[in-house]
Motif scaffolding. Structure first.
Motif, PDB file in Angstrom:
ATOM      1  N   ILE A   1     -85.487  28.544-123.068  1.00  0.00           N
ATOM      2  CA  ILE A   1     -86.180  28.894-121.828  1.00  0.00           C
ATOM      3  C   ILE A   1     -87.547  28.229-121.771  1.00  0.00           C
ATOM      4  O   ILE A   1     -87.998  27.774-120.717  1.00  0.00           O
ATOM      5  N   LEU A   2     -88.213  28.133-122.904  1.00  0.00           N
ATOM      6  CA  LEU A   2     -89.566  27.578-122.941  1.00  0.00           C
ATOM      7  C   LEU A   2     -89.609  26.064-123.125  1.00  0.00           C
ATOM      8  O   LEU A   2     -90.617  25.428-122.834  1.00  0.00           O
ATOM      9  N   ALA A   3     -88.544  25.462-123.614  1.00  0.00           N
ATOM     10  CA  ALA A   3     -88.547  24.023-123.893  1.00  0.00           C
ATOM     11  C   ALA A   3     -88.581  23.214-122.591  1.00  0.00           C
ATOM     12  O   ALA A   3     -87.863  23.531-121.637  1.00  0.00           O
ATOM     13  N   ARG A   4     -89.418  22.189-122.560  1.00  0.00           N
ATOM     14  CA  ARG A   4     -89.526  21.318-121.395  1.00  0.00           C
ATOM     15  C   ARG A   4     -89.184  19.891-121.798  1.00  0.00           C
ATOM     16  O   ARG A   4     -89.823  19.316-122.677  1.00  0.00           O
ATOM     17  N   GLU A   5     -88.169  19.335-121.142  1.00  0.00           N
ATOM     18  CA  GLU A   5     -87.730  17.977-121.450  1.00  0.00           C
ATOM     19  C   GLU A   5     -88.717  16.967-120.873  1.00  0.00           C
ATOM     20  O   GLU A   5     -89.338  17.199-119.835  1.00  0.00           O
ATOM     21  N   GLU A   6     -88.855  15.844-121.561  1.00  0.00           N
ATOM     22  CA  GLU A   6     -89.740  14.773-121.103  1.00  0.00           C
ATOM     23  C   GLU A   6     -89.318  14.328-119.713  1.00  0.00           C
ATOM     24  O   GLU A   6     -88.142  14.048-119.457  1.00  0.00           O
TER      25      GLU A   6
ATOM     26  N   ALA B   1     -93.106  17.238-138.659  1.00  0.00           N
ATOM     27  CA  ALA B   1     -93.389  18.391-137.797  1.00  0.00           C
ATOM     28  C   ALA B   1     -92.956  18.085-136.367  1.00  0.00           C
ATOM     29  O   ALA B   1     -93.091  16.953-135.886  1.00  0.00           O
ATOM     30  N   VAL B   2     -92.446  19.096-135.684  1.00  0.00           N
ATOM     31  CA  VAL B   2     -91.967  18.937-134.307  1.00  0.00           C
ATOM     32  C   VAL B   2     -92.732  19.900-133.419  1.00  0.00           C
ATOM     33  O   VAL B   2     -92.762  21.106-133.683  1.00  0.00           O
ATOM     34  N   ARG B   3     -93.336  19.352-132.395  1.00  0.00           N
ATOM     35  CA  ARG B   3     -94.089  20.209-131.484  1.00  0.00           C
ATOM     36  C   ARG B   3     -93.176  20.756-130.392  1.00  0.00           C
ATOM     37  O   ARG B   3     -92.318  20.042-129.873  1.00  0.00           O
ATOM     38  N   ALA B   4     -93.359  22.027-130.050  1.00  0.00           N
ATOM     39  CA  ALA B   4     -92.662  22.607-128.904  1.00  0.00           C
ATOM     40  C   ALA B   4     -93.362  22.139-127.629  1.00  0.00           C
ATOM     41  O   ALA B   4     -94.595  22.026-127.603  1.00  0.00           O
ATOM     42  N   HIS B   5     -92.606  21.870-126.578  1.00  0.00           N
ATOM     43  CA  HIS B   5     -93.189  21.324-125.352  1.00  0.00           C
ATOM     44  C   HIS B   5     -93.056  22.317-124.210  1.00  0.00           C
ATOM     45  O   HIS B   5     -91.954  22.622-123.751  1.00  0.00           O
TER      46      HIS B   5
END
Length: 391
Positions: A161-166, A370-374
């Motif tokens: 729900i929170l993830a935003r695709e490029e 590390a992977v940032r949440a977007h």
């Protein structure tokens, strides 16, 4: 030319230079393409949060779900008085300081359980996936009455729900599908509790009344979605950001290991807090910094920028856990001050205390992996590989 796009993945990685330019060059910023205004200075953001009449929440707190029906997913976060006051009051009883404090033994037990599991494979683990996301998911799930075997599914839906695709500046298909799945799950939970009440918040909401009228399912489910998502993501991101900030600042890390964990948390909330922005609807023509913002406009309140305003915080770009953070606004202020702020602080304190007790301060973060949440509103990590040595 100054460009501020809250959906830009590059901005999520390092928003601070853009925030600085906004504060200094365009304290009232206008984006014609995405149709919003933005405030970035501490004084302006704080005043707007407190003026809930002029800066309305009735259209929601996000750009993606903006509109008069935002309350269908955002519940009381997307309401103005009197409905906001009525619905929030029903939920707030579960988050009083006394009730939150009483949860400490259970939260500590969960933290130790998940940390033991994370460390059981050796000295390398993912701070986010193996620890910081698991504790708050368990805590809020237990409050809502979600059984243990369903919690991984709910965590996955929350993250999607929170993830935003490029390149996507609205509600993506993945976000919509996850939202529908989560709504369907909570609708089934409400139906189950109507048949068999239990001692959880879901059952309490079923029995609650506003002006003598019981809440319908379409009132209860958005509350559960709000608490289920916000109740885990804020703490997850806070603990990850604190861990990352202390790793980058060894002197401050030493002070944290010496006992100043409350300062570590509060400075993280100011310096790199999970809450970066919230949206409001301007209810009447408003003059700000010499320009008229028309009624009906979308106004972004940039909390992340406000908390690094040098007008309020000297040397604001320095991470200093001994700093006075009394004027920071990581959970907003005013009528929409975050209901779960006390619980988030308690969970973060316990989780960091358990980490400090279990491992030496000379830990390492694998920044390359590390992977940032977007997400425009929430800042933090989706993955934070870490190597530690047990104490």
């Amino acid at each position: 030319m100054l460009q501020f796009d809250p959906f830009d993945h590059a901005l999520h990685a390092d928003p601070w230079p853009v925030y600085e330019r906004l504060r200094e060059e365009a304290p009232l910023y206008r984006n014609d393409e995405l149709d919003f205004w933005a405030l970035s200075r501490h004084a302006d953001v704080s005043a707007a949060f407190r003026d809930s009449g002029r800066f309305s929440s009735a259209y929601g707190a996000t750009l993606e779900l903006w509109g008069p029906d935002a309350h269908q997913t955002g519940s009381f976060v997307a309401m103005d008085p009197p409905r906001h006051t009525q619905v929030r009051a029903l939920v707030s009883a579960a988050f009083t300081p006394r009730r939150v404090a009483a949860m400490e033994p259970a939260i500590r037990k969960l933290a130790r359980h998940h940390l033991d599991a994370a460390l059981s494979e050796g000295g390398t683990f993912d701070l986010v996936a193996d620890y910081s996301t698991k504790v708050p998911v368990d805590v809020i799930s237990a409050m809502l009455g979600v059984p243990e075997h369903d919690r991984d599914r709910l965590r996955d839906w929350s993250e999607r729900i929170l993830a935003r695709e490029e390149g996507v500046r609205g509600a993506s298909q993945a976000m919509t599908e996850a939202g529908a799945a989560l709504a369907g799950y909570y609708a089934e939970l409400v139906a189950s509790r109507r048949r068999e009440p239990a001692g959880d918040l879901t059952t309490a909401l079923i029995g609650a009344e506003i002006d003598g009228v019981r809440l319908a399912d379409h009132d209860i489910v958005p509350v559960l979605i709000l608490l289920g998502v916000a109740g885990n993501e804020t703490t997850t991101k806070l603990v990850g950001n604190a861990w990352h900030a202390a790793w980058r600042h060894p002197g401050q890390r030493a002070a944290a290991w010496a006992g100043n964990i409350p300062g570590w948390i509060e400075e993280t909330l100011r310096y790199d807090g999970p809450g970066q922005m919230s949206v409001r609807r301007v209810s009447a023509d408003t003059v700000l910094h010499g320009a008229t913002v028309p009624a009906g406009s979308r106004m972004l309140l940039l909390t992340g920028a406000a908390n690094r305003d040098p007008r309020v915080f000297p040397d604001a770009g320095r991470f200093d856990i001994a700093r006075d953070t009394a004027d920071a606004i990581p959970f907003a202020v005013g009528r929409h001050f975050c209901l779960g702020a006390g619980l988030a602080r308690l969970e973060a304190r316990i989780m960091l205390e358990e980490l400090v007790a279990a491992v030496r301060e000379d830990y390492e973060v694998d920044a390359g992996r590390a992977v940032r949440a977007h997400n425009p509103n929430v800042r933090g990590f989706a993955s934070l590989p870490t190597s530690v040595v047990a104490r």
